[in-house]
Design an enzyme around this catalytic site. Structure first.
Site, PDB file in Angstrom:
ATOM      1  N   VAL A 165     -19.561  27.291   3.456  1.00 25.59           N
ATOM      2  CA  VAL A 165     -19.110  26.173   2.622  1.00 25.59           C
ATOM      3  C   VAL A 165     -20.265  25.592   1.812  1.00 25.59           C
ATOM      4  O   VAL A 165     -20.052  24.983   0.750  1.00 25.59           O
ATOM      5  CB  VAL A 165     -18.458  25.085   3.518  1.00 25.59           C
ATOM      6  CG1 VAL A 165     -19.487  24.432   4.431  1.00 25.59           C
ATOM      7  CG2 VAL A 165     -17.727  24.037   2.694  1.00 25.59           C
ATOM      8  N   LYS A 166     -21.510  25.785   2.285  1.00 22.81           N
ATOM      9  CA  LYS A 166     -22.673  25.212   1.604  1.00 22.81           C
ATOM     10  C   LYS A 166     -22.961  25.869   0.261  1.00 22.81           C
ATOM     11  O   LYS A 166     -23.723  25.320  -0.553  1.00 22.81           O
ATOM     12  CB  LYS A 166     -23.901  25.330   2.513  1.00 22.81           C
ATOM     13  CG  LYS A 166     -23.823  24.504   3.785  1.00 22.81           C
ATOM     14  CD  LYS A 166     -23.869  23.023   3.498  1.00 22.81           C
ATOM     15  CE  LYS A 166     -24.058  22.224   4.775  1.00 22.81           C
ATOM     16  NZ  LYS A 166     -24.214  20.791   4.489  1.00 22.81           N
ATOM     17  N   ASP A 167     -22.370  27.036   0.004  1.00 22.13           N
ATOM     18  CA  ASP A 167     -22.541  27.655  -1.315  1.00 22.13           C
ATOM     19  C   ASP A 167     -22.080  26.714  -2.421  1.00 22.13           C
ATOM     20  O   ASP A 167     -22.576  26.777  -3.552  1.00 22.13           O
ATOM     21  CB  ASP A 167     -21.721  28.953  -1.407  1.00 22.13           C
ATOM     22  CG  ASP A 167     -22.319  30.072  -0.588  1.00 22.13           C
ATOM     23  OD1 ASP A 167     -23.367  29.860   0.054  1.00 22.13           O
ATOM     24  OD2 ASP A 167     -21.735  31.170  -0.569  1.00 22.13           O
ATOM     25  N   ARG A 168     -21.112  25.873  -2.109  1.00 21.68           N
ATOM     26  CA  ARG A 168     -20.499  25.015  -3.130  1.00 21.68           C
ATOM     27  C   ARG A 168     -21.463  23.966  -3.681  1.00 21.68           C
ATOM     28  O   ARG A 168     -21.240  23.446  -4.772  1.00 21.68           O
ATOM     29  CB  ARG A 168     -19.274  24.322  -2.546  1.00 21.68           C
ATOM     30  CG  ARG A 168     -18.126  25.264  -2.169  1.00 21.68           C
ATOM     31  CD  ARG A 168     -17.014  24.488  -1.490  1.00 21.68           C
ATOM     32  NE  ARG A 168     -15.875  25.321  -1.108  1.00 21.68           N
ATOM     33  CZ  ARG A 168     -14.787  25.525  -1.859  1.00 21.68           C
ATOM     34  NH1 ARG A 168     -14.721  24.958  -3.062  1.00 21.68           N
ATOM     35  NH2 ARG A 168     -13.795  26.268  -1.426  1.00 21.68           N
TER      36      ARG A 168
END
Length: 463
Positions: free
Chosen positions: A38-41
């Protein structure tokens, strides 16, 4: 980035009872982002905001404290834009996360896990020092950067609303920086204020109100309150142990076919807890509910830990004895000798040391908890312990001590373990140096378990 699917969970949810009586539980598979979480966002939005403001210029260096996943997102963006990257991590993070950062061309600095956030050795402090001392360096600082929750308010929240056609009633997410739960929660509540936001937190994290202490689950929980966390958004917190998180993550992989990271187990257990509470309070509302739970990352980052049985056993997260054996089971199966020995034998602070020695001899035991009460085995009365070895050491050197009271010569109380706990919990205390442990049941002492008891159990079990 983004556009990750929602998948209905249908096998692990059997824990909740009949399918028609439970909420619809949908998992949002954030491990399908390019960097695997989710941290890619948030990586690219933080970098582009810094470029617009002039804080990051061509040829600059990105320095960030990270548990790994934010670093992956930043490293992807930096590779495309040509920036140097230095990521500072706590040494509890998996080797796979470290290797993946290096694969993107980043430099990795490891720091000790069990230090205070303000310690100069902490990964927060080391990152701040590097960002200060390296010319042209910029620290995105996901813990205080408003672009973190804003990225989820702009992207993840609207995705979930559209994917559920506005039918979502509950949103569940584990939290670290608080960016995901705050940003998504704000957006969803702007569309429907009745939506409940449930936070999943490891035991030992302050976000749910616990006392800060070390834990093994990676990437979630904190020992301070980040500026990107909005406490007003979260309606309820559910606290989850390392053991339960790891076990559930492995179940998601084996039963749902979704290779999951540790914090996925944390989040799903919180979703199940909320589902049970709803089912108990309002059966009809439970049947209509649509619950979306974020599965933050995949299991490939944890093959050497979460999916390594030996690592789990060493860290007390997987039973070493096959089927789960409870402390109470061992106490019941333990031979009591020829005498009619009580479940727990106590000395009193007012007893003579000689009388305590007689008790040890009478029952063939080596340890005695000591109570300050004249009778009874209530836990709040137990103030110390005496042992065969300790009394021998003292009495041999000073024979007159046998006429003293136990309260004058006793040692500290034995560590306690719940009688319903796994034998692994008792083993962890014994292997950490305790001579014995005191099993407790509710508010009373239930028995004493020694290293010899455990050895005898293992010896008989192997026959």
């Amino acid at each position: 980035m983004g556009g990750t699917p929602l998948v209905r969970l249908s096998r692990t949810t059997r824990d909740l009872g009949r399918p028609n009586d439970q909420p619809l539980i949908l998992a949002k598979l954030e491990m399908l982002n390019p960097g695997g979480s989710v941290k890619d966002r948030i990586g690219l939005p933080m970098i582009e905001a810094a470029e617009r403001s002039g804080l990051l210029k061509p040829g600059g260096t990105i320095v960030e404290p990270t548990s790994g996943n934010t670093g992956h997102g930043l490293a992807i963006a930096a590779a495309l834009k040509g920036y140097r990257c230095i990521f500072v991590m706590a040494d509890k993070q998996s080797p796979e996360k470290q290797a993946l950062l290096r694969a993107y061309g980043a430099e990795v600095v490891l720091c000790p896990t069990n230090v205070e956030p303000e310690s100069p050795e902490s990964y927060y402090s080391v990152a701040a020092r590097l960002a200060r001392d390296i010319p042209g360096a910029f620290k995105p600082d996901q813990y205080w950067n408003a672009e973190n929750p804003a990225a989820h308010e702009r992207g993840t929240g609207p995705e979930i609303w559209d994917q559920t056609e506005g039918r979502i009633t509950h949103f569940v997410a584990s939290a670290g920086t608080g960016g995901t739960i705050s940003g998504v929660g704000r957006y969803l509540k702007s569309k429907n204020p009745a939506i409940r936001v449930i936070g999943a937190d490891p035991e030992g994290s302050v976000l749910s109100g616990d006392v800060a202490r070390p834990y093994l689950t990676e990437g979630v929980g904190e020992d301070f309150f980040p500026g990107t966390y909005d406490p007003a958004v979260v309606d309820r917190w559910v606290r989850v142990s390392d053991r339960d998180s790891f076990a559930m993550a492995r179940r998601i992989t084996r039963e749902e076919g979704i290779l999951s990271g540790e914090s996925c187990g944390t989040a799903l257990l919180a979703a199940f807890d909320e589902a049970r509470a709803l089912m108990a309070a309002d059966a009809e509302a439970a049947r209509r509910a649509v619950m979306v739970v974020i599965l933050p990352d995949g299991g490939r980052n944890y093959l050497s830990k979460l999916y390594n049985d030996e690592w789990l056993r060493v860290n007390g997260l997987l039973p070493t004895t096959g089927a789960v054996i409870r402390v109470a089971d061992l106490l019941r199966s333990r031979p009591h000798g020829d005498g009619d020995r009580p479940d727990v034998v106590l000395a009193r602070t007012t007893d003579r040391v000689g009388a305590a020695i007689d008790l040890l001899q009478l029952y063939g035991i080596s340890q005695l908890p000591v109570s300050e009460r004249p009778e009874g085995d209530e836990l709040d009365g137990i103030v110390g312990s005496v042992s065969e070895k300790g009394l021998l050491d003292r009495s041999y050197r000073r024979p007159e001590l046998v006429e003293r009271t136990v309260g004058e010569v006793m040692d500290r109380p034995l560590p306690t373990v719940d009688a319903a706990a796994s034998l692994d919990d008792a083993f962890a205390l014994l292997s950490d140096g305790a001579p014995a442990v005191l099993a407790v049941r509710e508010t009373r002492a239930a028995g004493v378990l020694t290293k010899l008891d455990l050895l005898e159990y293992l010896a008989h079990r192997s026959r």
